[in-house]
Design an enzyme around this catalytic site. Structure first.
Site, PDB file in Angstrom:
ATOM      1  CG  HIS A 130      -0.479   0.274   2.479  1.00 45.09           C
ATOM      2  ND1 HIS A 130      -0.285  -0.776   3.579  1.00 45.09           N
ATOM      3  CD2 HIS A 130      -0.459   1.361   3.116  1.00 45.09           C
ATOM      4  CE1 HIS A 130       0.049  -0.176   4.617  1.00 45.09           C
ATOM      5  NE2 HIS A 130      -0.113   1.180   4.351  1.00 45.09           N
ATOM      6  CG  ASP A 174       0.375  -4.221   2.885  1.00 41.93           C
ATOM      7  OD1 ASP A 174       0.909  -3.569   1.792  1.00 41.93           O
ATOM      8  OD2 ASP A 174      -0.645  -3.385   3.624  1.00 41.93           O
ATOM      9  CB  SER A 192       2.641   1.555   6.598  1.00 40.01           C
ATOM     10  OG  SER A 192       1.559   1.181   7.012  1.00 40.01           O
TER      11      SER A 192
HETATM   12  N1  ARG Z   1      -4.558   0.440   7.842  1.00 41.82           N
HETATM   13  C1  ARG Z   1      -3.538   0.418   7.084  1.00 41.82           C
HETATM   14  C2  ARG Z   1      -2.824   1.958   7.135  1.00 41.82           C
HETATM   15  O1  ARG Z   1      -3.630   2.553   7.834  1.00 41.82           O
HETATM   16  C3  ARG Z   1      -3.563  -0.356   5.739  1.00 41.82           C
HETATM   17  C4  ARG Z   1      -4.149   0.635   4.738  1.00 41.82           C
HETATM   18  C5  ARG Z   1      -3.925   0.148   3.382  1.00 41.82           C
HETATM   19  N2  ARG Z   1      -5.038  -0.990   2.980  1.00 41.82           N
HETATM   20  C6  ARG Z   1      -6.376  -0.526   2.781  1.00 41.82           C
HETATM   21  N3  ARG Z   1      -7.240  -1.577   2.337  1.00 41.82           N
HETATM   22  N4  ARG Z   1      -6.982   0.660   2.692  1.00 41.82           N
HETATM   23  O2  ARG Z   1      -2.557   2.351   6.649  1.00 41.82           O
HETATM   24  N1  ASP Z   2      -1.506   1.143   7.913  1.00 45.48           N
HETATM   25  C1  ASP Z   2      -0.547   2.344   8.779  1.00 45.48           C
HETATM   26  C2  ASP Z   2       0.250   3.157   7.642  1.00 45.48           C
HETATM   27  O1  ASP Z   2       0.221   3.094   6.625  1.00 45.48           O
HETATM   28  C3  ASP Z   2      -0.041   1.744   9.666  1.00 45.48           C
HETATM   29  C4  ASP Z   2      -0.588   2.111  11.220  1.00 45.48           C
HETATM   30  O2  ASP Z   2      -1.678   2.993  11.148  1.00 45.48           O
HETATM   31  O3  ASP Z   2      -0.767   1.015  11.955  1.00 45.48           O
HETATM   32  O4  ASP Z   2       1.273   3.719   8.035  1.00 45.48           O
END
Ligand code: ARG
Ligand code: ASP
Length: 719
Positions: free
Chosen positions: A85, A221, A650
């Site tokens: 991502h 990921d 991330s």
């Molecule tokens: N929750 C994670 C973060 O805050 C991964 C986000 C990417 N994945 C998604 N399905 N949007 O960034």
């Molecule tokens: N998914 C998040 C990021 O993209 C990481 C988190 O918020 O724990 O940095």
């Protein structure tokens, strides 16, 4: 009295103890603040192996990836590992109908196949030094916020010219502890960063929105890039002649995995946290601001989802936008849930009682901090309606693309008014490029419907003063559907074609036509209403809160002087550490700390948008063909630990007790997303991909043995 004393005693105990896993620590202070505890928790290396300016250390393998994520160097040829991502934009930019790298993945089987990414960069941190005295020189407790900022800006500019650095390095000075401390970072930024590999989305984003922020998780990921440098190994603009960067340090990769309670560290660039708020601020986020933003996003997501399900083209166009709106929407829900279930407000109040007690017992503290808590409480009460109006305005105008189009066109108008015809032509060229991108991910019917439902909230949920008078004249009998149709029919800024026509002609006429467009007029009137009735009142209130929070931060450092404090995240390099462990999300349930490929097969739904699995994975699974990367006939996929992370972490490496790479951080568990405000060791967990799953995908799935050959794999058990 006895009861109060007992409660206070327990608070103190909890307060000091809860620090085992909590914290995002500055790497240059580990030796003095954390090393002892880290070793007690299982670390086998020294703080100087993590951060040193006199020898190569782990920090030399960590980069800020494009300023929004973290990545790490994993080979002596500048190979970078980060999340899927995080690399998604690059992957999307190189994708087309013929070469759909989002759907099918991408692998460079030699360096010649790697793909360039013009706006991507990787920044190393060379050294970090405290510069508080230089920056706060001349600031007094009587300085107003504006004066203070002016002095600080001047001091920063002056100091920047004196810092010793090489010509190809940069200097960054950042505020910590709400402006009570300042640190200076010397950095090196490489601007030639090429795409090396990415799995298909059915691996890199397996489970999509349903699984996002969730445990148990099965997402691979990750994606890979490579830093290129000039022939002298120094940063250089993109050139075909650039060569793979030779790093000071690259991470060794452990094939041994982790056991429950093993020590882990996450090293990266966490974005933003607010750990030292007053209870009133936490309550406001939980009861007022988060719920408002959640409600707005819910309406927008329902509309977009409805269209995406019916239309394949819209599904592709809106995929990234939907994911990003959904990401924070889901996070805030987890945040509210966690703050409530763990009584974050109650805990803050107990802490405030203890604070008050200590302050009152010491005359010099009483003189400085008496009534501080009360003032904070009052300031948060006063700002609440304006903060809510701000969130409403931002959420709504950014979700409606017409709002973003207007912002672009306004820059053309402003450029004309400032620099005449020449300014107009310059601005127009840039704006057309941005609008080309914007309209590439836009559908007029979706936007019109989003407009209809969100503008209804804009009017019905807000007090009259915050509502654009112009919009009121456009809506008759509360018929928002009709108003939306009229506006989108009449406006010339709802498609790229009509905007191109609109922008054709002499500057004076074009600017006049833009200003007379119904949608442009509406969004501009919304902006003016917001500026006059909200922003102008919000700014001084926010300045008061900033200065009170700064004093409160200083007070907390002062009053609880026995405690180790870490500064809130601010996108600077930090290390967090904790042990591998599962958790109890709710009564009667207990989550393990590991997932396996078996779980992917359990979730598998053939042809599904979120849970499809590539045929090759199914085949490898059936044959149990996991190579060196499986254990006892199973392929590990993800694991969790109590490392305190946030957005920006991330792509950060998960390191074992020896500093070997064991995983790749990418998310947190839903019940614990409140860790940005109130870290709770019982439910806050970060989610990592096991590095052996990454290697399994690269090696067994993609057959990219060229990549595997670059890596330094280590193992204590022979594999
Ligand atoms: N929750 C994670 C973060 O805050 C991964 C986000 C990417 N994945 C998604 N399905 N949007 O960034
Ligand atoms: N998914 C998040 C990021 O993209 C990481 C988190 O918020 O724990 O940095």
């Amino acid at each position: 009295m006895k009861k109060i004393a007992l409660v206070l005693f327990i608070t103190v105990l909890f307060f000091y103890q809860s620090f085992a896993d909590e914290g995002m620590w500055l790497p240059q202070l580990l030796q003095s603040l954390n090393e002892k505890q880290m070793k007690k928790m299982g670390m086998k290396i020294n703080a100087s192996d993590i951060y040193s300016i006199s020898k190569s250390s782990l920090k030399d393998a960590i980069v800020s990836f494009g300023g929004f994520c973290t990545a790490e160097v994993i080979s002596n040829e500048g190979l970078l590992l980060t999340n899927h991502h995080c690399g998604f934009d690059a992957i999307q930019n190189h994708s087309s109908i013929q070469n759909n790298y989002i759907r099918d993945g991408f692998w460079a089987y030699n360096k010649g196949q790697e793909l360039t990414n013009p706006s991507l960069f990787a920044t190393f941190i060379i050294r970090i030094d405290e510069v508080t005295n230089d920056i706060l020189k001349g600031v007094t407790s009587n300085s107003t916020e504006i004066e203070r900022q002016r002095i600080i800006d001047k001091n920063i500019a002056a100091l920047k010219t004196t810092i010793k650095k090489e010509s190809y390095q940069d200097v960054l000075i950042r505020a910590f502890f709400e402006g009570n401390k300042y640190f200076c970072f010397v950095t090196e930024t490489y601007k030639d960063v090429r795409l090396v590999g990415a799995p298909p989305s059915s691996i890199g984003n397996f489970g999509k929105d349903t699984d996002n922020w969730m445990w148990p998780r099965h997402t691979g990921d990750f994606s890979m890039f490579r830093i290129y440098a000039g022939k002298d190994n120094k940063p250089a603009a993109y050139s075909a002649d650039n060569v793979p960067y030779k790093p000071k340090r690259s991470l060794n990769i452990s094939l041994d995995g982790v056991k429950e309670n093993d020590f882990t560290m996450v090293f990266g660039f966490p974005g933003r946290t607010t750990q030292y708020l007053h209870s009133a601020a936490v309550k406001q986020i939980m009861d007022v601001l988060d719920p408002a933003k959640i409600a707005i996003r819910e309406k927008a997501l329902t509309v977009i989802d409805g269209f995406m399900r019916k239309d394949e083209g819209i599904k592709i166009k809106y995929a990234a936008k939907y994911a990003s709106i959904q990401n924070a929407y889901k996070k805030w829900q987890g945040e509210v849930l966690g703050l409530r279930s763990k009584d974050a407000v109650g805990k803050k109040k107990q802490l405030e009682a203890l604070f008050e007690k200590i302050v009152l017992a010491k005359p010099e503290m009483t003189a400085m901090y008496l009534n501080l808590l009360k003032k904070l409480e009052e300031a948060y009460a006063e700002i609440e309606p304006y903060a809510l109006a701000r969130d409403y305005y931002n959420e709504i105008t950014q979700k409606i693309e017409l709002g973003n189009v207007t912002t672009q066109l306004r820059s053309v108008v402003n450029a004309f008014e400032k620099d005449g015809e020449k300014g107009f032509i310059n601005a127009k060229t840039g704006v057309l490029v941005s609008l080309e991108n914007l309209f590439g991910e836009y559908d007029v019917n979706v936007d019109k419907k989003v407009f209809e439902v969100l503008m209804k909230m804009y009017v019905q949920d807000q007090k009259a003063a915050n509502i654009s008078p112009y919009f009121t004249t456009l809506v008759q009998n509360n018929n928002y559907e009709k108003a939306a149709s009229a506006i989108y029919d009449q406006s010339k800024i709802t498609s790229l074609e009509s905007i191109k026509n609109l922008l054709n002609g002499n500057a004076t006429d074009v600017v006049e036509a833009i200003k007379n467009d119904i949608a442009f007029k509406l969004v501009s009137d919304m902006a003016k209403t917001f500026s006059d009735n909200v922003a102008k009142k919000l700014a001084p209130l926010q300045a008061t809160i900033n200065s009170l929070q700064r004093l409160y931060m200083q007070a907390q450092l002062d009053v609880f002087s026995d405690k180790n404090f870490y500064p809130d995240a601010n996108s600077t390099l930090r290390i967090t550490y904790g042990n591998v462990k599962g958790y109890t999300p709710k009564d009667g349930a207990k989550y393990d700390f590991y997932t396996y490929l078996d779980g992917i097969m359990e979730k598998y739904k053939p042809g599904d948008y979120e849970f499809d699995v590539p045929a090759k994975i199914i085949e490898l699974y059936k044959k149990k063909d996991f190579g060196r990367y499986g254990v006892n006939g199973k392929q590990p996929v993800c694991f969790i630990a109590a490392n305190h992370t946030t957005g920006g972490n991330s792509g950060s490496p998960a390191l074992d007790a020896y500093g070997n790479l064991i995983g790749l951080n990418f998310d947190r568990v839903w019940e614990g997303t409140m860790s940005d405000i109130n870290y709770d060791p019982t439910i806050c967990r970060n989610i990592m991909v096991d590095i052996r799953y990454v290697l399994f995908i690269v090696d067994k799935f993609a057959g990219a043995t060229n990549i595997i050959k670059e890596l330094k794999l280590v193992s204590k058990t022979k594999r």
